[in-house]
Scaffold this motif. Structure first.
Motif, PDB file in Angstrom:
ATOM      1  N   LEU A  98      78.467 108.439  79.811  1.00  0.00           N
ATOM      2  CA  LEU A  98      79.602 109.367  79.822  1.00  0.00           C
ATOM      3  C   LEU A  98      80.415 109.250  78.540  1.00  0.00           C
ATOM      4  O   LEU A  98      80.843 110.263  77.965  1.00  0.00           O
ATOM      5  N   ALA A  99      80.594 108.006  78.104  1.00  0.00           N
ATOM      6  CA  ALA A  99      81.353 107.807  76.864  1.00  0.00           C
ATOM      7  C   ALA A  99      80.631 108.434  75.671  1.00  0.00           C
ATOM      8  O   ALA A  99      81.255 109.068  74.804  1.00  0.00           O
ATOM      9  N   ALA A 123      81.867 111.435  73.228  1.00  0.00           N
ATOM     10  CA  ALA A 123      81.886 111.224  71.771  1.00  0.00           C
ATOM     11  C   ALA A 123      81.052 112.283  71.053  1.00  0.00           C
ATOM     12  O   ALA A 123      81.468 112.817  70.001  1.00  0.00           O
ATOM     13  N   SER A 124      79.895 112.645  71.609  1.00  0.00           N
ATOM     14  CA  SER A 124      79.051 113.670  70.983  1.00  0.00           C
ATOM     15  C   SER A 124      79.734 115.030  71.005  1.00  0.00           C
ATOM     16  O   SER A 124      79.678 115.784  70.028  1.00  0.00           O
ATOM     17  N   SER A 125      80.360 115.321  72.139  1.00  0.00           N
ATOM     18  CA  SER A 125      81.094 116.593  72.219  1.00  0.00           C
ATOM     19  C   SER A 125      82.212 116.629  71.188  1.00  0.00           C
ATOM     20  O   SER A 125      82.467 117.666  70.548  1.00  0.00           O
ATOM     21  N   GLU A 136      82.197 115.125  68.340  1.00  0.00           N
ATOM     22  CA  GLU A 136      81.601 115.307  67.025  1.00  0.00           C
ATOM     23  C   GLU A 136      81.338 116.787  66.740  1.00  0.00           C
ATOM     24  O   GLU A 136      81.573 117.287  65.639  1.00  0.00           O
ATOM     25  N   VAL A 137      80.850 117.509  67.770  1.00  0.00           N
ATOM     26  CA  VAL A 137      80.561 118.941  67.595  1.00  0.00           C
ATOM     27  C   VAL A 137      81.841 119.735  67.388  1.00  0.00           C
ATOM     28  O   VAL A 137      81.956 120.582  66.490  1.00  0.00           O
ATOM     29  N   LEU A 138      82.821 119.478  68.239  1.00  0.00           N
ATOM     30  CA  LEU A 138      84.083 120.209  68.135  1.00  0.00           C
ATOM     31  C   LEU A 138      84.846 119.860  66.861  1.00  0.00           C
ATOM     32  O   LEU A 138      85.596 120.690  66.327  1.00  0.00           O
ATOM     33  N   ARG A 139      84.658 118.610  66.396  1.00  0.00           N
ATOM     34  CA  ARG A 139      85.376 118.209  65.174  1.00  0.00           C
ATOM     35  C   ARG A 139      84.990 119.051  63.981  1.00  0.00           C
ATOM     36  O   ARG A 139      85.808 119.310  63.085  1.00  0.00           O
ATOM     37  N   LYS A 140      83.730 119.507  63.961  1.00  0.00           N
ATOM     38  CA  LYS A 140      83.259 120.306  62.817  1.00  0.00           C
ATOM     39  C   LYS A 140      83.956 121.663  62.732  1.00  0.00           C
ATOM     40  O   LYS A 140      83.981 122.291  61.676  1.00  0.00           O
ATOM     41  N   LEU A 141      84.472 122.130  63.863  1.00  0.00           N
ATOM     42  CA  LEU A 141      85.212 123.399  63.839  1.00  0.00           C
ATOM     43  C   LEU A 141      86.581 123.242  63.194  1.00  0.00           C
ATOM     44  O   LEU A 141      87.186 124.230  62.750  1.00  0.00           O
ATOM     45  N   GLN A 142      87.088 122.059  63.148  1.00  0.00           N
ATOM     46  CA  GLN A 142      88.394 121.802  62.536  1.00  0.00           C
ATOM     47  C   GLN A 142      88.185 121.254  61.121  1.00  0.00           C
ATOM     48  O   GLN A 142      88.373 120.087  60.852  1.00  0.00           O
ATOM     49  N   ASN A 143      87.821 122.195  60.174  1.00  0.00           N
ATOM     50  CA  ASN A 143      87.480 121.747  58.818  1.00  0.00           C
ATOM     51  C   ASN A 143      88.600 121.969  57.797  1.00  0.00           C
ATOM     52  O   ASN A 143      88.473 121.630  56.623  1.00  0.00           O
ATOM     53  N   GLY A 144      89.691 122.647  58.201  1.00  0.00           N
ATOM     54  CA  GLY A 144      90.828 122.827  57.282  1.00  0.00           C
ATOM     55  C   GLY A 144      90.747 124.056  56.379  1.00  0.00           C
ATOM     56  O   GLY A 144      91.671 124.293  55.587  1.00  0.00           O
ATOM     57  N   TYR A 145      89.656 124.873  56.441  1.00  0.00           N
ATOM     58  CA  TYR A 145      89.536 126.071  55.596  1.00  0.00           C
ATOM     59  C   TYR A 145      90.081 127.289  56.340  1.00  0.00           C
ATOM     60  O   TYR A 145      89.670 127.589  57.479  1.00  0.00           O
ATOM     61  N   VAL A 146      90.994 128.067  55.641  1.00  0.00           N
ATOM     62  CA  VAL A 146      91.633 129.238  56.263  1.00  0.00           C
ATOM     63  C   VAL A 146      90.594 130.306  56.591  1.00  0.00           C
ATOM     64  O   VAL A 146      90.658 130.961  57.638  1.00  0.00           O
ATOM     65  N   ARG A 147      89.601 130.492  55.681  1.00  0.00           N
ATOM     66  CA  ARG A 147      88.600 131.516  55.934  1.00  0.00           C
ATOM     67  C   ARG A 147      87.773 131.232  57.188  1.00  0.00           C
ATOM     68  O   ARG A 147      87.352 132.139  57.904  1.00  0.00           O
ATOM     69  N   SER A 148      87.564 129.942  57.471  1.00  0.00           N
ATOM     70  CA  SER A 148      86.818 129.587  58.680  1.00  0.00           C
ATOM     71  C   SER A 148      87.626 129.930  59.928  1.00  0.00           C
ATOM     72  O   SER A 148      87.101 130.455  60.917  1.00  0.00           O
ATOM     73  N   TYR A 149      88.919 129.602  59.873  1.00  0.00           N
ATOM     74  CA  TYR A 149      89.766 129.913  61.021  1.00  0.00           C
ATOM     75  C   TYR A 149      89.856 131.419  61.239  1.00  0.00           C
ATOM     76  O   TYR A 149      89.837 131.898  62.383  1.00  0.00           O
ATOM     77  N   ALA A 150      89.953 132.202  60.103  1.00  0.00           N
ATOM     78  CA  ALA A 150      90.037 133.674  60.219  1.00  0.00           C
ATOM     79  C   ALA A 150      88.740 134.229  60.813  1.00  0.00           C
ATOM     80  O   ALA A 150      88.768 135.127  61.666  1.00  0.00           O
ATOM     81  N   SER A 151      87.617 133.689  60.367  1.00  0.00           N
ATOM     82  CA  SER A 151      86.327 134.154  60.901  1.00  0.00           C
ATOM     83  C   SER A 151      86.234 133.862  62.392  1.00  0.00           C
ATOM     84  O   SER A 151      85.736 134.675  63.175  1.00  0.00           O
TER      85      SER A 151
END
Length: 639
Positions: free
Chosen positions: A597-598, A602-604, A606-621
């Motif tokens: 479970l842990a 942790a894997s989840s 890791e996947v979600l962390r990649k969505l939070q990359n700090g680029y405005v264009r990524s957030y807009a997309s």
């Protein structure tokens, strides 16, 4: 007068506390404090013995309240002592023989740097043993029972800098814990049935209890006795326990701890009165152990291990007598008392031989020592003749009574008297052989050791045998006198049997299935035959320094009839597999579920962390994609 009974436990316990807490400041005089503590307890016991003998038989059972101990709801248990003929018999044996062993140890342990600690453990052991036999309830008895187990562990492993000694102490401790489980279960059964654990209540209610319940309690009490008294199948630890200093063997394995199981069975006579099947099992276990120890003793070359096998066998006699019920209880304790004297004397004699032979224990490297250790030779002879059961020595009066009783039952019919009587008779003959073997190999025959004037053989020290100091000699002399005269004195007018009647009750004599003169004659004949065979083989003939290969039975006896291998195969290995399986299941299933479970979380992450990359264009997309998905869902539902 009986109000001073608490001093019996308090005095040796105080001695142990002073020696342990006082540290090295007590080194110079600590051993004498240990002797004084044990000797003082003997004097208190003697005063109580005189007071009890002076009282009418009906008033010889006294309960002394000490303090309120356990209160839980409606249950109340007081700590108290029971002073009666049974407990006083043990008190006098433990304190008298124990004090002699303390005196002997002053000289025997003279050059040991930890002599003060040794005497502290001796005092602790004496205090625990006295609490065990004086307790007025099973719970308080259990406290003394565990105290004896702790003290024996400390004494057996006293020289724990040697790995075999440490292993021997651990082995004794573990085997005794198995027996302790039986005592705990028995206490639970009795408490569940009667709502009490004090002797007065339990024994008064036992007569009306269910036989199945009493049988279960009796079998659990027997399990406890088997562990403490080295009876089959929990006897494997006794031989290894000889790793401790020889005075420990004399105290623990002759006169005190190993007899506690016999005490427990006899003390619980009212429980066994309603459980005849459990009592029969007691007799069967005693008969098996009697032969087991005797056979093992025939093949041992270590003088102390031979005596240990003898102890196992002689306690088998006592358990057999106890298992015969009311007709045997008194004779079991009678033999216990006489055995405490002659076996302690022989253990001290073995220590004297070791003292004069550079700690050598192999009897094949002895021989002809009677010329160099005359007092040890004579005092050992008293114990040897006593255990053989030759008249007028002590063993004749006690062991022969057990043999005679084994040939009798309450109705004098059935298979039991023939089987138990024959076992006891054969055991006497085997005992005569292996104890004579020990005596002749040690003191007679040709010399098989190398003196200081010659080069020793490989693995040997150059020997210069000599008599022991006075502090070792006098305890041996006193015990030798007891080995000669004590049994006859206690047997006068069946005095000892009548002495125990307030505890075990009066029982009418039961005639054995064979005439008593026939039983006595057969016993003496077998004893003489066993002694003659030993003399012919080990005194009149040369003894090989290296033991011959021997028969299959001889090789098995040298390995204690494979008792360690049996325990390993039936208990240790399956136990290891069980614990390893449980550990595997715990790690793979329980821990696996938690760690899985842990890892998923942790894997989840890791996947979600990649969505939070700090680029405005990524957030807009992401926002545009979300709006598109939302509009598509709305249009789909409207269509």
């Amino acid at each position: 007068m009986f109000t001073v009974a608490w001093l019996l436990v308090a005095l040796p316990l105080l001695g142990a506390a002073v020696l342990l807490l006082g540290g090295r400041r007590t080194d110079r005089w600590g051993h004498w404090l240990g002797v004084l503590a044990s000797g003082s307890a003997f004097l208190v016991g003697a005063v109580l013995m005189v007071a009890t003998l002076s009282a009418p038989a009906a008033e010889r059972v006294q309960d002394l309240h000490l303090f309120d101990w356990i209160t839980a709801g409606s249950f109340e248990l007081a700590a108290g002592l029971r002073i009666d003929p049974l407990s006083l018999s043990f008190v006098m044996l433990v304190t008298f023989v124990g004090t002699l062993i303390h005196v002997y140890s002053v000289s025997y342990m003279e050059h040991d740097a930890s002599r003060r600690r040794f005497f502290a453990y001796l005092n602790l052991f004496v205090a625990a043993m006295l609490l065990l036999v004086l307790a007025d309830s099973y719970v308080l008895l259990f406290v003394g029972w565990e105290g004896v187990g702790l003290a024996s562990y400390l004494l057996i492993g006293f020289w724990n800098h040697s790995m075999p000694n440490a292993v021997a102490a651990k082995k004794a401790f573990v085997a005794n814990r198995v027996g302790d489980l039986g005592l705990l279960v028995a206490i639970m059964i009795l408490f569940g049935a009667f709502g009490a654990t004090d002797f007065e209540t339990v024994f008064s209610l036992a007569g009306g209890a269910n036989e199945g319940l009493l049988t279960a309690a009796g079998l659990m009490l027997l399990l406890a006795a088997c562990g403490k008294s080295a009876q089959f199948p929990l006897q494997a630890w006794l031989g290894d326990a000889m790793a401790g200093p020889t005075p420990v063997s004399a105290l623990i394995h002759a006169a005190t701890m190993v007899t506690a199981g016999v005490y427990l069975v006899v003390r619980s006579a009212p429980v066994y009165a309603g459980a005849p099947n459990a009592l029969l099992v007691v007799a069967i276990i005693g008969a098996i152990t009697l032969l087991f120890g005797a056979i093992v003793g025939c093949a041992k070359d270590d003088i102390k291990k031979t005596l240990a096998a003898s102890t196992m066998s002689q306690i088998g006699y006592m358990m057999l007598a106890a298992g015969l019920g009311p007709i045997g209880y008194a004779f079991a304790i009678f033999h216990l008392v006489t055995h405490g004297f002659f076996k302690a004397g022989m253990f001290l004699g073995a220590g004297s031989v070791m003292h004069g032979m550079h700690d050598e224990v192999d009897m094949r490297r002895f021989g002809e020592l009677r010329k160099y250790m005359k007092i040890t030779w004579i005092t050992f002879a008293a114990g040897w003749l006593a255990i053989l059961g030759l008249p007028p020595f002590s063993g004749f009066w006690s062991k022969d009574k057990i043999i005679e009783t084994a040939f009798a039952t309450a109705d004098g019919q059935g298979w039991q008297p023939w089987v138990f009587g024959t076992v006891a008779l054969v055991g006497a003959g085997i005992t005569a052989f292996y104890m004579s073997r020990l005596y002749f190999m040690t003191f007679h025959g040709t010399r098989r050791w190398t003196g200081t004037e010659g080069a020793p053989a490989a693995g040997q020290h150059a020997q210069n045998p000599h008599e022991s100091p006075a502090l070792m000699i006098w305890p041996m002399i006193i015990l030798a006198v007891g080995s000669i005269a004590l049994g006859g004195l206690l047997a006068i007018g069946d005095g000892f049997v009548h002495w125990l009647e307030p505890v075990v009750g009066h029982t009418e004599h039961h005639d054995p299935v064979l005439p008593i003169p026939v039983i006595m004659g057969a016993t003496i004949l077998l004893v003489l035959a066993g002694g003659f065979l030993a003399w012919r083989q080990y005194a009149a003939s040369p003894v090989a320094v290296v033991p011959p290969r021997g028969s299959v039975l001889t090789r098995a006896a040298r390995r204690d009839l494979y008792q360690d291998e049996v325990n390993e195969g039936l208990l240790m290995r399956p136990g290891q597999y069980l614990t390893r399986s449980l550990v595997y299941g715990d790690r793979q299933v329980v821990d696996g579920a938690a760690t899985g479970l842990a890892r998923l979380v942790a894997s989840s992450g890791e996947v979600l962390r990649k969505l939070q990359n700090g680029y405005v264009r990524s957030y807009a997309s992401t926002m545009v994609a979300g709006i598109v998905v939302l509009v598509a869902v709305v249009l789909a539902f409207r269509i």
